[in-house]
Design a protein around this motif. Structure first.
Motif, short mmCIF file in Angstrom:
data_model
loop_
_atom_site.label_atom_id
_atom_site.label_comp_id
_atom_site.label_asym_id
_atom_site.label_seq_id
_atom_site.Cartn_x
_atom_site.Cartn_y
_atom_site.Cartn_z
N VAL A 5 0.83 -1.20 0.00
CA VAL A 5 0.00 0.00 0.00
C VAL A 5 0.87 1.25 0.00
O VAL A 5 0.62 2.22 -0.74
N LYS A 6 1.94 1.24 0.82
CA LYS A 6 2.84 2.39 0.90
C LYS A 6 3.53 2.64 -0.43
O LYS A 6 3.59 3.78 -0.92
N ASN A 7 4.06 1.57 -1.05
CA ASN A 7 4.75 1.72 -2.33
C ASN A 7 3.81 2.17 -3.44
O ASN A 7 4.17 2.97 -4.30
N THR A 8 2.57 1.66 -3.41
CA THR A 8 1.58 2.08 -4.41
C THR A 8 1.26 3.57 -4.26
O THR A 8 1.15 4.30 -5.25
N ALA A 9 1.14 4.01 -3.01
CA ALA A 9 0.85 5.43 -2.76
C ALA A 9 1.99 6.31 -3.25
O ALA A 9 1.75 7.33 -3.91
N TYR A 10 3.24 5.93 -2.94
CA TYR A 10 4.39 6.71 -3.39
C TYR A 10 4.52 6.68 -4.91
O TYR A 10 4.99 7.64 -5.53
N THR A 11 4.12 5.57 -5.53
CA THR A 11 4.21 5.46 -6.99
C THR A 11 3.24 6.40 -7.69
O THR A 11 3.57 7.00 -8.72
N LEU A 12 2.05 6.55 -7.12
CA LEU A 12 1.00 7.32 -7.79
C LEU A 12 0.88 8.76 -7.32
O LEU A 12 0.17 9.55 -7.94
N ILE A 13 1.57 9.12 -6.22
CA ILE A 13 1.32 10.43 -5.61
C ILE A 13 1.67 11.59 -6.54
O ILE A 13 0.93 12.59 -6.60
N ILE A 14 2.76 11.50 -7.30
CA ILE A 14 3.16 12.62 -8.16
C ILE A 14 2.18 12.81 -9.32
O ILE A 14 1.66 13.92 -9.52
N PRO A 15 1.90 11.77 -10.14
CA PRO A 15 0.95 12.00 -11.25
C PRO A 15 -0.45 12.38 -10.76
O PRO A 15 -1.10 13.22 -11.38
N VAL A 16 -0.91 11.78 -9.66
CA VAL A 16 -2.24 12.12 -9.15
C VAL A 16 -2.28 13.56 -8.65
O VAL A 16 -3.23 14.30 -8.91
N PHE A 17 -1.23 13.98 -7.93
CA PHE A 17 -1.17 15.36 -7.44
C PHE A 17 -1.19 16.36 -8.60
O PHE A 17 -1.92 17.36 -8.56
N VAL A 18 -0.39 16.09 -9.64
CA VAL A 18 -0.33 17.00 -10.78
C VAL A 18 -1.67 17.03 -11.51
O VAL A 18 -2.15 18.09 -11.94
N LEU A 19 -2.31 15.87 -11.65
CA LEU A 19 -3.62 15.80 -12.31
C LEU A 19 -4.65 16.62 -11.54
O LEU A 19 -5.38 17.44 -12.13
N VAL A 20 -4.72 16.43 -10.23
CA VAL A 20 -5.68 17.17 -9.41
C VAL A 20 -5.39 18.67 -9.46
O VAL A 20 -6.30 19.50 -9.55
N LEU A 21 -4.10 19.03 -9.42
CA LEU A 21 -3.72 20.44 -9.46
C LEU A 21 -4.22 21.12 -10.73
O LEU A 21 -4.82 22.21 -10.68
#
Length: 332
Positions: A5-21
């Motif tokens: 779960v931790k690795n999945t979160a770190y993997t997706l955090i950058i693209p998801v953050f940029v998309l939401v932004l």
């Protein structure tokens, strides 16, 4: 499970953050990030082009070989393959195969030149770039190539085909990197070339394979570019090098994301992030000059963070420990 779960979160955090932004920024301006089918097509096309370019650049860059010629390989292979397709009335699929194989052949020439001439890769790639750019002028008589009148060929860069290319490219790169002797030897050479050679790894053979694979990937990029634009212009004086710079941000992002998943997947997600940024700037009507400036600032800030990552973690750790000590003192 917690680690997954931790690795999945770190993997997706950058693209998801940029998309939401960018969804928020476009919403504030009264528009939608993906307003119509054309915007989705642009996003997918940018993702595929950037991902294949980043994979090609990383193959040699990670081994200490800076290859400036990948842009010229993409252009020359697309001109040769498309010219043959127009001349002999070939199908879009045949043109795609021809361009990809031509890119691989051009990569083979670069690889053989590297192991034969034994010049520094930086100098060699600049020379190869000038030669390939000159050939774009020779084979078209300086006029470039127009294929927009052939509607069947320009359909190659449809949304469905681009998705197939993205999926096939991702599977191929992950397979080659993790389940073949080529990938094993490549990682061994990257982390200790002298030791790897002493243990029996053939560095020259691996280098030629890297150049060939990079050429194949750039051939795919060339096929997308020429069918999207409907034409290709000749270039001279290192003009083709600009294509390479689109890969730097996703390459470094991919290296960071790959710590928590897989490097090639990380580069792909970095490419998705770059494509979101590009589409977001276009939807916000940001000029191309300002886009280049913002992309350079983002890359610079990310590199600053990577170079000072341990210091940042240490400061966060000290701050957290100080907070815990204060909380413990108050409880006592």
């Amino acid at each position: 499970m917690s680690r997954i779960v931790k690795n999945t979160a770190y993997t997706l955090i950058i693209p998801v953050f940029v998309l939401v932004l960018f969804i928020l920024l476009t919403s504030i301006n009264g528009i939608s990030l993906f307003g119509n089918h054309g915007h989705v097509l642009t996003f997918v096309r940018s993702t595929v082009v950037i991902a294949f370019t980043a994979w090609a650049l990383g193959l040699n860059l990670d081994s200490g070989r800076f290859d400036f010629s990948i842009g010229s390989v993409s252009l020359l292979s697309s001109l040769i393959g498309a010219k043959l397709a127009v001349t002999y009335d070939l199908s879009p699929g045949m043109m795609f195969v021809l361009i990809a194989l031509t890119g691989m052949l051009l990569g083979l020439v670069s690889g053989l030149a590297y192991i034969t001439l034994k010049l520094p890769p930086l100098i060699l790639s600049l020379g190869i770039t000038l030669i390939y750019e000159a050939f774009t002028f020779v084979i078209t008589g300086g006029e470039g190539l127009l294929i927009s009148t052939n509607l069947s060929l320009v359909k190659l860069s449809s949304l469905e085909n681009l998705l197939w290319m993205a999926g096939a490219g991702l599977v191929l790169m992950i397979f080659l990197a993790n389940f073949t002797g080529f990938g094993y030897n490549l990682r061994a050479l990257q982390h200790g070339q002298k030791i790897a050679v002493h243990t029996g790894v053939n560095e020259k053979r691996n280098a030629v394979a890297c150049y060939m694979l990079a050429g194949l990937l750039m051939g795919v990029v060339g096929s997308i570019n020429i069918t999207t634009r409907g034409s290709a212009s000749v270039v001279l004086n290192f003009s083709s090098i600009s294509l390479m710079f689109t890969a730097f941000l996703p390459l470094f992002l991919g290296g960071f994301i790959g710590r928590y998943s897989e490097e090639k997947l990380g580069i792909f997600l970095g490419s998705v992030t770059s494509a979101i940024i590009t589409l977001g700037f276009v939807r916000l009507d940001v000029s191309s000059q300002m886009q280049s400036l913002f992309n350079a600032i983002i890359l610079l800030l990310f590199l600053v963070y990577l170079n000072n990552e341990n210091k940042v973690k240490e400061l966060v750790f000290l701050k957290e420990r100080s907070r815990m000590n204060r909380a413990s003192a108050r409880s006592n």
